[in-house]
Design a protein around this motif. Structure first.
Motif, mmCIF file in Angstrom:
data_model
loop_
_atom_site.group_PDB
_atom_site.id
_atom_site.type_symbol
_atom_site.label_atom_id
_atom_site.label_comp_id
_atom_site.label_asym_id
_atom_site.label_seq_id
_atom_site.Cartn_x
_atom_site.Cartn_y
_atom_site.Cartn_z
ATOM 1 N N THR A 194 5.646 5.916 -1.807
ATOM 2 C CA THR A 194 5.247 7.124 -1.080
ATOM 3 C C THR A 194 6.436 7.702 -0.297
ATOM 4 O OG1 THR A 194 4.621 5.891 0.915
ATOM 5 C CG2 THR A 194 2.919 6.184 -0.773
ATOM 6 N N GLN A 224 0.382 5.039 -7.676
ATOM 7 C CA GLN A 224 0.989 3.842 -8.275
ATOM 8 C C GLN A 224 0.187 2.581 -7.927
ATOM 9 O OE1 GLN A 224 5.422 3.563 -8.398
ATOM 10 N NE2 GLN A 224 5.351 5.291 -6.982
ATOM 11 N N GLN A 258 -1.356 8.575 3.116
ATOM 12 C CA GLN A 258 -0.467 8.376 1.974
ATOM 13 C C GLN A 258 -0.865 7.151 1.154
ATOM 14 O OE1 GLN A 258 3.766 8.719 2.587
ATOM 15 N NE2 GLN A 258 3.546 10.332 4.150
ATOM 16 N N ALA A 259 -1.314 6.094 1.824
ATOM 17 C CA ALA A 259 -1.705 4.882 1.102
ATOM 18 C C ALA A 259 -2.903 5.151 0.200
ATOM 19 C CB ALA A 259 -2.024 3.757 2.087
ATOM 20 N N TRP A 309 7.320 5.403 2.457
ATOM 21 C CA TRP A 309 8.055 4.230 1.970
ATOM 22 C C TRP A 309 9.533 4.573 1.800
ATOM 23 C CZ3 TRP A 309 7.136 -0.897 0.855
ATOM 24 C CH2 TRP A 309 8.029 -1.550 -0.015
ATOM 25 N N ASN A 342 -1.979 6.992 -2.914
ATOM 26 C CA ASN A 342 -0.870 6.396 -3.660
ATOM 27 C C ASN A 342 -1.315 6.013 -5.069
ATOM 28 O OD1 ASN A 342 1.340 5.025 -4.606
ATOM 29 N ND2 ASN A 342 1.538 3.671 -2.844
ATOM 30 N N SER A 402 0.791 -1.225 0.000
ATOM 31 C CA SER A 402 0.000 0.000 0.000
ATOM 32 C C SER A 402 0.828 1.283 0.000
ATOM 33 C CB SER A 402 -0.953 0.008 1.199
ATOM 34 O OG SER A 402 -0.228 0.004 2.417
ATOM 35 N N LEU A 403 1.999 1.278 0.642
ATOM 36 C CA LEU A 403 2.802 2.497 0.748
ATOM 37 C C LEU A 403 3.901 2.587 -0.300
ATOM 38 C CD1 LEU A 403 3.204 2.795 4.643
ATOM 39 C CD2 LEU A 403 1.741 4.170 3.141
ATOM 40 N N TYR A 404 3.963 1.636 -1.218
ATOM 41 C CA TYR A 404 5.047 1.596 -2.207
ATOM 42 C C TYR A 404 5.158 2.933 -2.949
ATOM 43 C CZ TYR A 404 7.766 0.261 -6.309
ATOM 44 O OH TYR A 404 8.722 0.201 -7.292
#
Length: 306
Positions: A63, A270, A264-265, A66, A268, A59-61
Motif C-alpha cells: 500500500t 494483494q 488502506q489495509a 507501506w 489492499n 495487512s499493509l503490504y
C-alpha cells in the motif's frame, strides 16, 4: 431391551470406523508431538531486521502507507500483527477445548475417539502456552479482548455442538494453517517464529483431519435444521478471521494513523487475494458437504474470503 452390539448394526460400524481413525491419529501423536518448553530455543537472538511475518501477509503490504515506511517500521508492524494473531489464537483454542469437553459428556470415555479428543486438547493447551510465550519472547504486549468481545467469545462454546463443533474447528484452523505453512518456509523470518509455526503446522494437520472426519460422519445423519445452522453460521467465522488480521491498536502501537491504515489495509487487493487463496480448500470442502448456502457465501464474501 439392550443396545445392539451386532457388527452389522450401522451404529456399531460407524463407531468402529471412528475409533479406527482416532487410533491412527493417536499413533501419529505418539510419533510426532512437541513440547515447546523444550523444543523451542527461547533464548535465541532475534535479528532486528528480520520480519516476524512474511511481508506478503502483512495487512499493509504494497500500500502507499507501506511504501512510506522504513524497513524497521515494517518489521515492527509485522511484530505487532503477529502478537495480535497469537493473542486471538489463544482464546480460539480455549473455546475449542471447551467445545470438545462438552461433547465428551455424552460419549463413551473408553473409546479411542474420546481418547484422541483428549490428546488434541493436550496439544491445544500446549499451543496456548507456546503462543503466549512467543508474545513475551518477541517483546510485545498481548492484545486483550474488549468487554464486548469477551462476552461474545464466552458464548461460542454453547454453539459448538454436533455438526457445528467440527465446522467451527475447521473454520478456525484451516485458513490460519494455510498461512502458517508459508510462515515456516519463508527465508527472511525470525527463527523463533519459524520454529513455532513448524510445530503448530505439524500438530494441526492431525486436528484438521479429525475435524474433517467429524464433519463427514455427522453430516450424513444430522437433521436438516442442524445442517442448515452449520451451513449458515459458518459465515460468521469470516468476521472473526478478519479480526485476526486487522486491529486499530496494531497501527496505533506502530505510531501510524489508525484510521488511514485501516482504510488502506481493507482495500489492499494483494493481501485480499492471498486471503481468498487460503480459503479455497475449506470452501471446497464445505461446499462438497452441503455446508455453504447463500447466507454464508454472502458473509464470507463480505469479509473478503470469496
Amino acid at each position: 431391551m439392550t443396545a445392539s452390539t451386532d457388527a452389522t448394526d450401522p451404529r456399531t460400524a460407524n463407531a468402529a470406523a471412528r475409533d479406527a481413525v482416532a487410533d491412527r491419529l493417536i499413533g501419529g501423536s505418539l510419533r510426532r508431538s512437541y513440547n515447546s518448553l523444550i523444543d523451542v530455543d527461547w533464548d535465541a537472538s532475534q535479528d532486528p531486521r528480520l520480519f516476524y511475518m512474511p511481508p506478503q501477509t502483512i495487512s499493509l503490504y504494497g500500500t502507499p502507507l507501506w511504501e512510506s515506511m522504513s524497513h524497521l517500521e515494517r518489521v515492527e508492524l509485522s511484530r505487532q500483527e503477529l502478537a495480535n494473531m497469537l493473542s486471538r489464537a489463544v482464546w480460539f483454542e480455549n473455546t475449542l477445548n471447551q467445545g470438545l469437553l462438552r461433547a465428551m459428556l455424552y460419549q463413551d470415555p473408553t473409546s479411542r475417539t474420546v481418547q484422541y479428543a483428549l490428546t488434541e486438547i493436550g496439544d491445544e493447551t500446549r499451543h496456548m502456552i507456546m503462543f503466549s510465550r512467543v508474545i513475551t519472547a518477541i517483546g510485545a504486549l498481548p492484545y486483550r479482548l474488549s468487554t464486548l468481545e469477551a462476552m461474545t467469545v464466552q458464548s461460542f462454546p454453547f454453539f459448538y455442538r454436533g455438526l457445528f463443533l467440527w465446522v467451527a474447528a475447521l473454520c478456525g484452523e484451516e485458513v490460519i494453517d494455510d498461512a502458517q505453512r508459508n510462515y515456516a518456509r519463508h527465508p527472511d523470518l525470525q527463527p523463533i517464529v519459524a520454529q513455532i509455526m513448524r510445530i503448530h503446522v505439524t500438530e494441526e494437520a492431525r486436528h484438521i483431519r479429525y475435524a474433517r472426519e467429524g464433519v463427514r460422519r455427522r453430516v450424513q445423519h444430522a437433521p436438516w435444521w442442524e445442517r442448515q445452522f452449520a451451513a449458515t453460521a459458518n459465515g460468521a467465522a469470516g468476521f472473526v478471521l478478519r479480526r485476526l488480521m486487522y486491529d486499530r491498536r496494531v497501527y496505533e502501537r506502530c505510531g501510524l494513523d489508525a484510521g488511514e491504515a485501516m482504510r488502506q489495509a481493507r482495500a489492499n487487493e494483494q493481501v485480499n487475494a492471498r486471503r481468498r487463496e487460503a480459503f479455497e480448500g475449506l470452501h471446497g470442502f464445505l461446499s462438497e458437504n452441503g455446508l455453504m448456502n447463500p447466507v454464508s457465501r454472502l458473509l464470507w464474501r463480505r469479509f473478503g474470503f470469496l
